[in-house]
Motif scaffolding. Sequence first.
Motif, PDB file in Angstrom:
ATOM      1  N   SER A 170      -6.384  -0.300   1.716  1.00 58.40           N
ATOM      2  CA  SER A 170      -6.203  -0.549   0.450  1.00 58.40           C
ATOM      3  C   SER A 170      -5.313   0.807  -0.085  1.00 58.40           C
ATOM      4  CB  SER A 170      -7.287  -0.475  -0.045  1.00 58.40           C
ATOM      5  OG  SER A 170      -7.728  -0.174  -1.379  1.00 58.40           O
ATOM      6  N   LEU A 171      -4.628   0.562  -1.134  1.00 58.88           N
ATOM      7  CA  LEU A 171      -3.792   1.767  -1.870  1.00 58.88           C
ATOM      8  C   LEU A 171      -3.989   1.576  -3.237  1.00 58.88           C
ATOM      9  CD1 LEU A 171      -2.455   1.822   1.152  1.00 58.88           C
ATOM     10  CD2 LEU A 171      -0.492   2.855  -0.206  1.00 58.88           C
ATOM     11  N   ARG A 172      -4.712   2.332  -4.083  1.00 54.62           N
ATOM     12  CA  ARG A 172      -4.974   2.306  -5.445  1.00 54.62           C
ATOM     13  C   ARG A 172      -3.991   3.304  -6.370  1.00 54.62           C
ATOM     14  NH1 ARG A 172      -5.462  -1.735  -5.362  1.00 54.62           N
ATOM     15  NH2 ARG A 172      -6.973  -3.152  -5.088  1.00 54.62           N
ATOM     16  N   GLY A 173      -3.048   2.870  -6.789  1.00 53.54           N
ATOM     17  CA  GLY A 173      -1.990   3.684  -7.765  1.00 53.54           C
ATOM     18  C   GLY A 173      -1.515   4.946  -6.734  1.00 53.54           C
ATOM     19  N   VAL A 174      -1.180   4.622  -5.762  1.00 49.55           N
ATOM     20  CA  VAL A 174      -0.627   5.634  -4.906  1.00 49.55           C
ATOM     21  C   VAL A 174       0.696   6.247  -4.988  1.00 49.55           C
ATOM     22  CG1 VAL A 174      -0.330   6.464  -2.389  1.00 49.55           C
ATOM     23  CG2 VAL A 174      -2.438   5.337  -3.176  1.00 49.55           C
ATOM     24  N   THR A 175       0.971   7.486  -5.452  1.00 49.26           N
ATOM     25  CA  THR A 175       2.142   7.997  -5.675  1.00 49.26           C
ATOM     26  C   THR A 175       2.296   9.189  -4.603  1.00 49.26           C
ATOM     27  OG1 THR A 175       2.332   7.560  -7.957  1.00 49.26           O
ATOM     28  CG2 THR A 175       3.664   9.144  -7.259  1.00 49.26           C
ATOM     29  N   LYS A 176       3.430   9.206  -3.984  1.00 42.87           N
ATOM     30  CA  LYS A 176       3.627  10.423  -2.972  1.00 42.87           C
ATOM     31  C   LYS A 176       4.851  11.169  -3.373  1.00 42.87           C
ATOM     32  CE  LYS A 176       3.203  13.333   0.308  1.00 42.87           C
ATOM     33  NZ  LYS A 176       2.215  14.388   0.084  1.00 42.87           N
ATOM     34  N   LEU A 177       4.763  12.517  -3.763  1.00 40.14           N
ATOM     35  CA  LEU A 177       6.027  13.158  -4.135  1.00 40.14           C
ATOM     36  C   LEU A 177       6.303  14.236  -3.091  1.00 40.14           C
ATOM     37  CD1 LEU A 177       4.834  13.778  -7.897  1.00 40.14           C
ATOM     38  CD2 LEU A 177       6.711  12.467  -7.272  1.00 40.14           C
ATOM     39  N   LEU A 188       1.172   7.436   4.809  1.00 43.24           N
ATOM     40  CA  LEU A 188       0.217   7.631   3.912  1.00 43.24           C
ATOM     41  C   LEU A 188      -1.054   6.727   4.926  1.00 43.24           C
ATOM     42  CD1 LEU A 188       1.583   6.992   0.755  1.00 43.24           C
ATOM     43  CD2 LEU A 188       0.467   9.087   1.267  1.00 43.24           C
ATOM     44  N   VAL A 189      -0.717   5.596   5.453  1.00 45.52           N
ATOM     45  CA  VAL A 189      -1.560   4.723   6.049  1.00 45.52           C
ATOM     46  C   VAL A 189      -2.229   5.488   7.274  1.00 45.52           C
ATOM     47  CG1 VAL A 189      -1.954   2.572   7.123  1.00 45.52           C
ATOM     48  CG2 VAL A 189      -0.795   2.500   4.931  1.00 45.52           C
ATOM     49  N   THR A 190      -1.341   5.968   7.986  1.00 40.56           N
ATOM     50  CA  THR A 190      -1.705   6.580   9.238  1.00 40.56           C
ATOM     51  C   THR A 190      -2.342   7.987   9.145  1.00 40.56           C
ATOM     52  OG1 THR A 190       0.612   7.284   9.875  1.00 40.56           O
ATOM     53  CG2 THR A 190      -0.087   5.267  10.724  1.00 40.56           C
ATOM     54  N   GLY A 191      -2.372   8.461   7.890  1.00 40.05           N
ATOM     55  CA  GLY A 191      -3.060   9.971   7.887  1.00 40.05           C
ATOM     56  C   GLY A 191      -2.036  11.046   8.015  1.00 40.05           C
ATOM     57  N   GLN A 192      -0.847  10.992   8.053  1.00 35.32           N
ATOM     58  CA  GLN A 192      -0.113  11.678   8.465  1.00 35.32           C
ATOM     59  C   GLN A 192       0.252  12.679   6.984  1.00 35.32           C
ATOM     60  OE1 GLN A 192       1.166  12.401  11.500  1.00 35.32           O
ATOM     61  NE2 GLN A 192      -0.265  10.880  11.635  1.00 35.32           N
ATOM     62  N   LEU A 193       0.310  11.820   5.820  1.00 35.88           N
ATOM     63  CA  LEU A 193       0.535  12.325   4.731  1.00 35.88           C
ATOM     64  C   LEU A 193      -0.583  12.121   3.384  1.00 35.88           C
ATOM     65  CD1 LEU A 193       4.053  10.747   4.002  1.00 35.88           C
ATOM     66  CD2 LEU A 193       3.809  13.154   4.740  1.00 35.88           C
ATOM     67  N   ARG A 194      -0.810  12.983   2.611  1.00 36.76           N
ATOM     68  CA  ARG A 194      -1.735  13.009   1.627  1.00 36.76           C
ATOM     69  C   ARG A 194      -1.063  12.304   0.393  1.00 36.76           C
ATOM     70  NH1 ARG A 194      -3.086  18.044   3.307  1.00 36.76           N
ATOM     71  NH2 ARG A 194      -1.868  18.908   1.414  1.00 36.76           N
ATOM     72  N   PRO A 195      -1.676  11.289  -0.330  1.00 35.40           N
ATOM     73  CA  PRO A 195      -0.908  11.230  -1.675  1.00 35.40           C
ATOM     74  C   PRO A 195      -1.082  12.016  -2.702  1.00 35.40           C
ATOM     75  CG  PRO A 195      -3.300  10.157  -1.492  1.00 35.40           C
ATOM     76  CD  PRO A 195      -3.069  10.794  -0.002  1.00 35.40           C
ATOM     77  N   MET A 250      -1.098  11.419  -5.736  1.00 29.30           N
ATOM     78  CA  MET A 250      -1.863  10.646  -6.757  1.00 29.30           C
ATOM     79  C   MET A 250      -2.343   9.362  -6.239  1.00 29.30           C
ATOM     80  SD  MET A 250      -0.340  11.173 -10.478  1.00 29.30           S
ATOM     81  CE  MET A 250       1.427  11.333 -10.098  1.00 29.30           C
ATOM     82  N   GLY A 251      -3.836   8.905  -6.655  1.00 28.18           N
ATOM     83  CA  GLY A 251      -4.143   7.623  -6.104  1.00 28.18           C
ATOM     84  C   GLY A 251      -4.966   7.927  -4.738  1.00 28.18           C
ATOM     85  N   LYS A 252      -5.488   6.635  -4.358  1.00 24.15           N
ATOM     86  CA  LYS A 252      -6.496   6.735  -3.370  1.00 24.15           C
ATOM     87  C   LYS A 252      -5.754   5.724  -2.023  1.00 24.15           C
ATOM     88  CE  LYS A 252     -10.759   7.425  -5.537  1.00 24.15           C
ATOM     89  NZ  LYS A 252     -12.070   6.839  -5.808  1.00 24.15           N
ATOM     90  N   VAL A 253      -5.858   6.222  -0.899  1.00 23.79           N
ATOM     91  CA  VAL A 253      -5.481   5.503   0.327  1.00 23.79           C
ATOM     92  C   VAL A 253      -6.882   5.387   0.993  1.00 23.79           C
ATOM     93  CG1 VAL A 253      -4.162   5.475   2.278  1.00 23.79           C
ATOM     94  CG2 VAL A 253      -3.142   6.356   0.303  1.00 23.79           C
ATOM     95  N   ARG A 254      -7.012   4.158   1.441  1.00 21.48           N
ATOM     96  CA  ARG A 254      -8.462   3.789   2.409  1.00 21.48           C
ATOM     97  C   ARG A 254      -7.918   2.963   3.318  1.00 21.48           C
ATOM     98  NH1 ARG A 254      -9.870   7.481   0.140  1.00 21.48           N
ATOM     99  NH2 ARG A 254     -11.735   7.907  -1.215  1.00 21.48           N
ATOM    100  N   VAL A 255      -8.258   3.212   4.675  1.00 23.47           N
ATOM    101  CA  VAL A 255      -8.011   2.439   5.871  1.00 23.47           C
ATOM    102  C   VAL A 255      -9.464   2.206   6.453  1.00 23.47           C
ATOM    103  CG1 VAL A 255      -6.578   2.159   8.057  1.00 23.47           C
ATOM    104  CG2 VAL A 255      -5.549   3.475   6.158  1.00 23.47           C
ATOM    105  N   PHE A 256      -9.763   1.164   6.750  1.00 32.15           N
ATOM    106  CA  PHE A 256     -11.171   0.761   7.431  1.00 32.15           C
ATOM    107  C   PHE A 256     -11.974   1.420   6.382  1.00 32.15           C
ATOM    108  CE2 PHE A 256      -8.345   1.100  11.306  1.00 32.15           C
ATOM    109  CZ  PHE A 256      -8.146  -0.411  11.337  1.00 32.15           C
ATOM    110  N   GLY A 257     -12.048   1.179   5.095  1.00 29.13           N
ATOM    111  CA  GLY A 257     -12.836   2.014   4.149  1.00 29.13           C
ATOM    112  C   GLY A 257     -12.723   3.368   4.008  1.00 29.13           C
ATOM    113  N   GLU A 258     -12.173   4.187   4.923  1.00 31.50           N
ATOM    114  CA  GLU A 258     -12.200   5.479   4.707  1.00 31.50           C
ATOM    115  C   GLU A 258     -10.715   6.158   4.488  1.00 31.50           C
ATOM    116  OE1 GLU A 258     -14.773   7.731   7.566  1.00 31.50           O
ATOM    117  OE2 GLU A 258     -14.818   5.856   8.807  1.00 31.50           O
ATOM    118  N   ARG A 259     -10.789   7.364   3.993  1.00 32.93           N
ATOM    119  CA  ARG A 259      -9.423   8.071   3.772  1.00 32.93           C
ATOM    120  C   ARG A 259      -9.157   8.282   5.448  1.00 32.93           C
ATOM    121  NH1 ARG A 259      -9.135  13.838   3.340  1.00 32.93           N
ATOM    122  NH2 ARG A 259     -11.033  13.924   3.928  1.00 32.93           N
TER     123      ARG A 259
END
Lengths: 273, 309
Positions: free
Chosen positions: B3-10, B45-52, B54-63
């Motif tokens: 789940s990605l919510r308003g995710v921006t990566k700069l 972002l999904v595999t936890g290599q990068l932090r967003p 802005m916004g929230k990234v959740r995989v299996f319900g967790e950051r």
Amino acid sequence: MTTPPVDIPDADRRAPLPALASIAAVAGFQLARLLTPPRLALAAIGIVFPTAVLAAAVNGIGTSIEPRLGIPMLYLLIPEMVCMLGLLVTMSPLVADELERGTWVHVAVRPGGRRGLLLGTWLAAVIWSGAVALAALALAILSDCIEGGARVAGTFAVLILLSCMGRAALFALPAVIVPKRALVASVGVALVIEYLAGLIPAVVNQFTVSLRLRTLLVAWTGLRRDIPAEFQLLVDINRPWYQVSAVLVLTAVFLAIAWAILEWRQFPPSDES
Amino acid sequence: MISLRGVTKLYGTVIGVNDVSVDLGAGAYGLLGPNGAGKTTFLGLVTGQLRPSMGKVRVFGERPFFNPRVLRRIGLCPASDITERAMSARDWVRYLVRLSGFTPAAAALRADRTLEQVGLGEAARRPLSTLSKGMRQRAKLAGAIAHDPDLLVLDEPFDGLDPVARHELVSLVRRWARSRSLLVASHLLHEVEALDAGLAVILGGRLVASGTVEEVRRLIDTLPSEVRVVCDAPRRLAEMACASPEADAVRFVGTDTFVVDTRAPVALAERIGAAASAEGILVRELVPGDRSLEGIFGRLVQIHRGEAS
């Protein structure tokens, strides 16, 4: 009534201490990577060079070097120079090598992979540089260039170990902060922190490994009484156990800082090859 | 699952992904986009290599960032080739499995079993430098799945493979995806189609379309396009083109060229070609609009921004 033990299939067995397992895996991997002809040639030079210098000195003066001169020479050549150079080539590329080889992402996506990479590489650097330095020490002692050199073998072995542990941890900092300039930054750190700040008789030298090693050298080899009064400021007044503890604490602090930075660092895809 | 919510990566002033919101349940998904679209950033972002940023990234319900619980359940097969060429595939996979916390014995068993599964059983002990690109891709896949992840993430897995190796790898991945979740990034639509995966289309860091392959195809088919014709009798041929049901509008460009707006450029081009042949009109150019993936992506992003209908 006791519960029967759960039968875990062999392939599902997890290491009892996963953190240690990944550190051991990385250390083995890094040591295997070091077994290349160029690195082995470099290690051979590191082993032979101190004895060559001592032999040249013996050749010049025509007799074995007396301990007052020989022991500081041996100290500068092995725990300082050989260890330092070994650690520069093994510890500095901690992150840069992984990014260049494209293996960073494979490691970083594993649970505890970053920590394993840091501590495993640190362990490999200590083992590799320590082994080279110990071999150099053995050769130097066997060459009989220094009078009574064998009497200080144990002391030097401990100094080598402490030098490798402390400085490998110190070099981890530039390796994680500026991975792509880590080698240059590590040389800068060695010169500025270890050799410049380490020789300033003020609070700043308390945070250097070199002060602790010098102090241990003069305490354990009996050279303290031979040092002129003006040079007494270059060594610490506390007892040896304090110096050993200080190196261990500095090692732990440097590694903890490097770990925190590495866990928090992000490398955009363009940083990887 | 993701789940990605308003995710921006700069990356400094460069945008990796831009205001992406998407929910992907368990299953197989293709992340489609041209090179530089932001696919690898999305996967990072999904595999936890990068932090967003802005916004929230959740995989299996967790950051996922700095979260061993999530990382344990993810297998990543990155786009970059394995460069540890002196090492054997077996040693490489064992190393990765040990990093996932297994004992050396368990890692060896898993590595052998997985390499067998991906068809590298016999070549497992050969140095990676002696393996073909397709074999190295399979070794990489083995490294990603040997620890039994719940989600397999593949970044351009079929790049540089010959058709046979591609077919084999597609079969492998499809087989794996029957029981687990899959996220594949690719810039080729047919590769993702072959995996029977849902689609998310990304361009310029923006998610511009998502749905099943049929839904995205339908959307692509309804995108406005054009056919450009250069001939010696443009007015006569344009008149005939206008009569066809595929034509929406016609405009003339110069004395020998006309352009027909259409939503079925290929069918219209065929019709114009047939009419020109029947009437003996010399056609020097007959160019259906840009239906390349980049062209389609361009139209999708225009629609996304409200610049086209």
